[in-house]
Design an enzyme around this catalytic site. Sequence first.
Site, PDB file in Angstrom:
ATOM      1  N   LYS A   1      -5.385   5.243   0.826  1.00 44.33           N
ATOM      2  CA  LYS A   1      -5.613   4.588  -0.471  1.00 44.33           C
ATOM      3  C   LYS A   1      -4.463   3.637  -0.807  1.00 44.33           C
ATOM      4  O   LYS A   1      -3.795   3.758  -1.842  1.00 44.33           O
ATOM      5  CB  LYS A   1      -5.832   5.594  -1.597  1.00 44.33           C
ATOM      6  CG  LYS A   1      -7.125   6.398  -1.435  1.00 44.33           C
ATOM      7  CD  LYS A   1      -7.446   7.201  -2.675  1.00 44.33           C
ATOM      8  CE  LYS A   1      -8.691   8.041  -2.514  1.00 44.33           C
ATOM      9  NZ  LYS A   1      -8.494   9.214  -1.633  1.00 44.33           N
TER      10      LYS A   1
ATOM     11  N   ASP B   1      -0.943  -1.421  -3.240  1.00 45.24           N
ATOM     12  CA  ASP B   1       0.193  -2.235  -3.688  1.00 45.24           C
ATOM     13  C   ASP B   1       0.012  -3.700  -3.276  1.00 45.24           C
ATOM     14  O   ASP B   1      -1.025  -4.084  -2.730  1.00 45.24           O
ATOM     15  CB  ASP B   1       1.482  -1.634  -3.101  1.00 45.24           C
ATOM     16  CG  ASP B   1       2.660  -1.749  -4.061  1.00 45.24           C
ATOM     17  OD1 ASP B   1       2.820  -2.818  -4.684  1.00 45.24           O
ATOM     18  OD2 ASP B   1       3.426  -0.778  -4.183  1.00 45.24           O
TER      19      ASP B   1
END
Length: 259
Positions: free
Chosen positions: A93, A96
């Site tokens: 997941k 950024d």
Amino acid sequence: DRKKRSFESRTSVTNHPLARKLFEIMSSKKTNLCVAADVTTSAELISLAEKVGPHICLLKTHIDILTDFSKETVESLKELAATHNFMLFEDRKFGDIGSTVASQYSGGAYNIVDWAELVTVHGLPGDGIIKGLMSAINGRPRGCVLVSEMSSSGALTSQEYVSGCCKIAENHTYFVIGFVSQSNVSSDPRFILLTPGVQLDKSVDGLGQQYVTPRAAVLERGADIIIVGRGIREAEDPEAAAIKYKEEAFSAYLERIEA
Ligand code: S5P
């Protein structure tokens, strides 16, 4: 329409080599089951992969919850994936900016890009995250699944967010092969929909997780692949449980394409 088509027939509509590979595995092994191998030691991970390997198309890992990660762990996983014909799917997941995810993907202790053919990615940062990840693959066949909706109660994934994820996917089909979703987020037959929060005997876990049955995931929520963790891992006989979930999900899929 994605939901009406067989995995076999969808092999030819995608130009992503890993989407093709996944469709081929699902058709030949007759399984649309992904096991979430959320265990904390390498021994448990390898042992679970050996048991469920023959029955899955994907083994989903959270490699950072292992207390004893080593290169040998991934070597064993790669061997099992080759023997039993499943793919390694790291549920990192990523979430950024492009530059940071590039380092997280190919660096650190785990060097995820080296061994995981597929990873999960949040659409939240926008499509720079895809470009960042792509910058780290170095010619290797790799792909990702965008987390467009979550199974947990109170998830903040609005309709607008979902359509934003769909746009990212459509613009980056050379890397994005599908979605983690809870509903029919796309009718495009190229995209593979994976639905977690699947369990037969439970509806919640007390920490926000919400479950539906394999049948409901495939027939009502449009899942191509079901993701099952504790329903299989915590069963008395995980292999028997994997067979049960596999059969339920695959027969629901056959029902869906034949309807
Ligand atoms: O929305 C989500 C997305 C994911 S990838 N909800 C989820 O539960 N997952 C993952 O699926 C989660 O990280 C876990 O590995 C698995 C569900 O595990 P279970 O034990 O609840 O079946």
